[in-house]
Scaffold this active site. Structure first.
Site, mmCIF file in Angstrom:
data_model
loop_
_atom_site.group_PDB
_atom_site.id
_atom_site.type_symbol
_atom_site.label_atom_id
_atom_site.label_comp_id
_atom_site.label_asym_id
_atom_site.label_seq_id
_atom_site.Cartn_x
_atom_site.Cartn_y
_atom_site.Cartn_z
ATOM 1 N N GLU A 1 -4.757 9.270 9.209
ATOM 2 C CA GLU A 1 -3.345 9.146 9.598
ATOM 3 C C GLU A 1 -3.068 9.869 10.913
ATOM 4 O O GLU A 1 -2.220 9.452 11.692
ATOM 5 C CB GLU A 1 -2.457 9.732 8.503
ATOM 6 C CG GLU A 1 -2.644 9.020 7.188
ATOM 7 C CD GLU A 1 -1.379 8.443 6.636
ATOM 8 O OE1 GLU A 1 -0.334 9.064 6.791
ATOM 9 O OE2 GLU A 1 -1.449 7.344 6.046
ATOM 10 N N CYS B 1 -4.259 -1.236 -1.903
ATOM 11 C CA CYS B 1 -4.406 0.211 -2.074
ATOM 12 C C CYS B 1 -5.432 0.381 -3.181
ATOM 13 O O CYS B 1 -5.258 -0.164 -4.287
ATOM 14 C CB CYS B 1 -3.066 0.808 -2.492
ATOM 15 S SG CYS B 1 -3.159 2.531 -2.997
ATOM 16 N N CYS C 1 -11.263 3.185 -0.171
ATOM 17 C CA CYS C 1 -9.913 3.625 0.171
ATOM 18 C C CYS C 1 -9.545 2.878 1.442
ATOM 19 O O CYS C 1 -10.367 2.782 2.371
ATOM 20 C CB CYS C 1 -9.896 5.128 0.420
ATOM 21 S SG CYS C 1 -8.325 5.713 1.085
ATOM 22 N N ASP D 1 0.870 -1.176 0.000
ATOM 23 C CA ASP D 1 0.000 0.000 0.000
ATOM 24 C C ASP D 1 0.905 1.222 0.000
ATOM 25 O O ASP D 1 2.121 1.098 0.198
ATOM 26 C CB ASP D 1 -0.903 0.002 1.251
ATOM 27 C CG ASP D 1 -1.774 1.241 1.341
ATOM 28 O OD1 ASP D 1 -2.306 1.677 0.296
ATOM 29 O OD2 ASP D 1 -1.928 1.802 2.444
ATOM 30 N N SER D 2 0.299 2.392 -0.144
ATOM 31 C CA SER D 2 1.099 3.615 -0.085
ATOM 32 C C SER D 2 1.529 3.925 1.350
ATOM 33 O O SER D 2 2.435 4.726 1.555
ATOM 34 C CB SER D 2 0.294 4.780 -0.650
ATOM 35 O OG SER D 2 -0.960 4.850 0.001
ATOM 36 N N HIS E 1 -7.821 3.606 3.883
ATOM 37 C CA HIS E 1 -7.809 4.385 5.128
ATOM 38 C C HIS E 1 -9.222 4.552 5.724
ATOM 39 O O HIS E 1 -9.349 4.815 6.915
ATOM 40 C CB HIS E 1 -7.262 5.792 4.891
ATOM 41 C CG HIS E 1 -5.780 5.863 4.806
ATOM 42 N ND1 HIS E 1 -5.059 5.235 3.816
ATOM 43 C CD2 HIS E 1 -4.872 6.500 5.585
ATOM 44 C CE1 HIS E 1 -3.771 5.498 3.986
ATOM 45 N NE2 HIS E 1 -3.633 6.253 5.057
HETATM 46 N N1 DGL Z 1 -4.019 3.706 0.148
HETATM 47 C C1 DGL Z 1 -4.668 4.729 -0.642
HETATM 48 C C2 DGL Z 1 -5.951 4.130 -1.256
HETATM 49 O O1 DGL Z 1 -6.486 3.158 -0.773
HETATM 50 C C3 DGL Z 1 -5.004 5.946 0.191
HETATM 51 C C4 DGL Z 1 -3.824 6.770 0.595
HETATM 52 C C5 DGL Z 1 -3.138 7.428 -0.570
HETATM 53 O O2 DGL Z 1 -3.708 8.354 -1.198
HETATM 54 O O3 DGL Z 1 -2.038 7.024 -0.867
HETATM 55 O O4 DGL Z 1 -6.436 4.653 -2.215
#
Ligand code: DGL
Length: 275
Positions: free
Chosen positions: A154, A75, A186, A12-13, A188
């Site tokens: 976050e 992600c 998403c 993931d990011s 998050h």
């Molecule tokens: N992990 C990203 C997603 O699920 C969210 C965070 C980001 O923008 O990197 O889209």
């Protein structure tokens, strides 16, 4: 190492993909996981398709160096724009989060009206809308990007007044449109689930694709005959591309459990991997 005992790779990011890790660990307790969070280059959400695709290739290459048997793109942004490219490049199964979330939305809506929320990248790709329409062309879909949700999650501001105000701002159009199911598109957003539910009220079902994705992983492992049956306790490994202590703090707050050591992979090493 036998194919079965190789780890599952997840990227993931940042911390968001840990929602998927937690579900995989719960549903598949014998599987070892190697996680990569690209904290140096987060967020992916507002970045272009070519950039996110390049990052996703580098993230996958990094996981492949750890001999993973499948890659889970935990992600939504990367799943929306890069999964096809990854599947065309690599022989191992690549599992994204869009398909399981779309399937769950279609089977949960009673009135055929679904809301999808996500980052700008996910929403402008219309990946959920397209997949849901392929499954049921009659379903009405209302999409909304909620860029401020990622920093709020976050920051751990899950139940602050400001979070509720922002959630109202983003979500009122979906509520007014009368959707009965909303996809948390998403990784998050499950962290803000209670606040999001407050805006919609109890009659709206929120789809958390982490649970559905872990089910997909179990299915793929069974299908390929590569599930791990050993009785040993798996030792998961966590890597990030920057500030490991912040990731560890956020992850522990978010998972409610202590994390093993978080290791750092240098950005140069990462970039060299996917050229
Ligand atoms: N992990 C990203 C997603 O699920 C969210 C965070 C980001 O923008 O990197 O889209």
């Amino acid at each position: 190492m036998s194919r079965e005992s190789r780890p599952i790779g997840v990227f993931d990011s940042g911390i968001g993909g840990l929602t998927v890790v937690a579900e995989i660990a719960r549903q598949l307790p014998k599987e070892e996981i190697v996680y990569f969070g690209d904290t140096a280059r987060l967020p992916y959400g507002p970045k272009s398709t070519p950039t996110v695709t390049q990052f996703a290739i580098q993230d996958t290459e990094f996981l492949l160096r750890h001999d993973v048997k499948v890659v889970v793109v935990a992600c939504n942004t990367a799943s929306s724009v890069a999964v096809d490219e990854l599947r065309s490049r690599y022989d191992i199964p690549i599992i994204g989060v869009i398909e399981p979330g779309a399937l769950a939305a279609v089977s949960s809506t009673l009135i055929g009206k679904v809301g999808v929320i996500g980052t700008e990248g996910t929403i402008t790709s219309h990946a959920y809308r397209e997949r849901i329409r392929q499954l049921d062309s009659e379903i009405e879909i209302v999409e909304q990007s909620c860029p401020l949700f990622v920093p709020l999650a976050e920051e751990g501001w899950t139940d602050r007044e400001i979070t509720l105000v922002i959630a109202h701002e983003y979500l009122t159009p979906l509520r007014d449109a009368g959707v009965d199911v909303v996809v948390l598109g998403c990784t998050h957003y499950p962290i803000l689930k209670q606040t999001i539910q407050k805006v919609f009220g109890p009659s709206v079902t929120l789809i958390d694709s982490a649970e559905e994705t872990a089910r997909d992983v179990a299915q793929v492992l069974a299908e390929f005959g590569i599930a791990n049956d050993s009785g040993e306790e798996p030792a998961h490994r966590f890597f990030v591309s920057d500030v490991p202590h912040r990731f560890k703090e956020q992850a522990e707050r978010f998972l409610g459990a202590e994390l093993p050591n978080v290791e750092v992979v240098g950005i140069d090493e990462l970039m060299a991997a996917g050229r």
